[in-house]
Design an enzyme around this catalytic site. Structure first.
Site, short mmCIF file in Angstrom:
data_model
loop_
_atom_site.label_atom_id
_atom_site.label_comp_id
_atom_site.label_asym_id
_atom_site.label_seq_id
_atom_site.Cartn_x
_atom_site.Cartn_y
_atom_site.Cartn_z
N GLY A 141 -38.83 -4.83 23.34
CA GLY A 141 -38.08 -5.40 24.44
C GLY A 141 -36.72 -4.78 24.62
O GLY A 141 -36.49 -3.59 24.36
N CYS A 142 -35.76 -5.60 25.06
CA CYS A 142 -34.41 -5.12 25.36
C CYS A 142 -33.70 -4.58 24.14
O CYS A 142 -32.73 -3.83 24.26
CB CYS A 142 -33.58 -6.25 25.96
SG CYS A 142 -34.16 -6.85 27.56
N ALA A 143 -34.15 -4.94 22.95
CA ALA A 143 -33.47 -4.55 21.71
C ALA A 143 -33.81 -3.14 21.25
O ALA A 143 -33.21 -2.62 20.32
CB ALA A 143 -33.82 -5.53 20.60
N ALA A 144 -34.77 -2.47 21.89
CA ALA A 144 -35.43 -1.30 21.32
C ALA A 144 -34.53 -0.10 21.06
O ALA A 144 -34.85 0.74 20.21
CB ALA A 144 -36.59 -0.87 22.22
N PHE A 338 -30.10 -6.58 21.66
CA PHE A 338 -30.85 -7.76 21.22
C PHE A 338 -31.93 -8.04 22.24
O PHE A 338 -31.87 -7.60 23.39
CB PHE A 338 -29.92 -8.98 21.08
CG PHE A 338 -28.92 -9.08 22.20
CD1 PHE A 338 -29.25 -9.66 23.41
CD2 PHE A 338 -27.64 -8.57 22.05
CE1 PHE A 338 -28.35 -9.74 24.45
CE2 PHE A 338 -26.72 -8.63 23.09
CZ PHE A 338 -27.07 -9.23 24.29
#
Length: 352
Positions: A141-144, A338
């Protein structure tokens, strides 16, 4: 590990939130959704939500309402390799290196699936070496971005290669889903398409600003998995976004920051630039409160959110690029992302 260059890319088409609302109201979906859904969409797209525009891989906003598995899969295939390669080409051009110098490529995404993966398309489009180490990371997701960079750090530290190409690419318009759930609707109003890339090396680029990766850590809390995730429904990705996300992001981001600063013997006041994933306006406000910062401290994240929306994993590359373009003061910079999991990651950069 040192950052030699950053590159970013987005689709050409820019759509304001007012244009998005107008397109939604004239679409067939407007009649298919209930009055509460209409209210949610209007509230998000008419109030100050921290976003003014987004870039989407669409010739017309009317295309976004053609929501079926085949259309979305084709959009990802047509867009993700092109954006990933474009961002990578820009990073490579700024690095002073040739394609043949790259020993490893790491590509992260969560908005579509290809097999063979995106790394092969990048190898082909940039004419990287046939023996390049290639890794495709999915589902973060956005944390990658941070796990991607952590893998690059491990590869460089192990002497596996001298230079690594890191890429995050998201085609959020290929993960479109609509129903009456407020979280689903808010998600549809927040995310944009884009890619970010970085060239990481064992040595800094000569005669250039030095950006050194020093310390990092991660925190993953599976018990909060339901707060933010994708689920598969009707053969498509459906984003689950809950009201708990801003508070979770702030709590875990603060823990990660405290851990790394403690290891380095530093405090928050020692950080001169904040390279933060934004998530959304409410997330930025929660981070500001948790870190006891001023709005000005998160100006680069706020500016990128305003112009591009939430670019998921690619977002922090845009923020880092903005800070470098603005010649933000050197010293200690904090890089953090995150997202789904619930996961949070952070790294301390030394910039001179």
């Amino acid at each position: 590990m040192y950052f030699r260059a950053i590159g970013t890319a987005t689709p050409v088409a820019r759509y304001t939130k007012a244009e998005c609302l107008e397109a939604f109201q004239r679409s067939d979906w407007f009649a298919r959704l209930d009055a509460r859904a209409h209210f949610v969409a209007r509230s998000v797209l008419q109030r100050d939500n921290g976003i003014e525009a987004r870039r989407l891989a669409l010739d017309s906003l009317d295309e976004v309402f053609a929501i079926d598995p085949n259309t979305l899969a084709q959009r990802f295939l047509a867009t993700a390799p092109a954006l990933a390669a474009q961002a990578a080409e820009r990073a490579l051009a700024g690095s002073g290196l040739a394609a043949g110098d790259i020993g490893a490529v790491i590509v992260s995404t969560c908005t579509g699936y290809l097999c063979p993966g995106l790394s092969g398309y990048v190898v082909e489009r940039l004419a990287l070496r046939a023996d390049v180490l290639a890794f495709d990371l999915v589902g973060q997701g956005c944390a990658a971005a941070l796990p991607n960079l952590q893998l690059a750090h491990a590869l460089l530290a192990s002497d596996s290669c001298e230079h690594v190409l890191s890429i995050c690419v998201e085609v959020s318009s290929a993960a479109m889903y609509l129903d009456n759930d407020p979280g689903v609707l808010i998600s549809a109003c927040l995310f944009g398409d884009g890619a970010g890339a970085a060239i990481l090396s064992r040595q800094p680029k000569p005669a250039a600003r030095c950006i050194e990766w020093t310390h990092s850590t991660s925190l993953i809390e599976p018990t909060q998995r339901q707060a933010l995730k994708f689920e598969s429904r009707d053969g498509m990705l459906r984003n689950i976004l809950t009201r708990a996300v801003p508070a979770l992001a702030a709590t875990y981001a603060q823990q990660v920051l405290a851990t790394v600063l403690g290891r380095a013997g530093l405090c928050t006041a020692d950080v001169s630039a904040w390279i933060m994933h934004a998530g959304g306006r409410d997330v930025l406000l929660a981070l500001e409160r948790a870190f006891q910062l001023k709005a000005e401290d998160l100006r680069y994240s706020a500016a990128m959110l305003r112009e591009y929306g939430n670019l998921s994993s690619a977002f922090v590359y845009f923020v880092l690029e903005a800070a470098l373009a603005d010649e933000a003061p050197g010293g200690w910079w904090w890089l953090s992302s995150f997202g789904a999991g619930f996961s949070c990651h952070g790294a301390l950069l030394r910039v001179s």
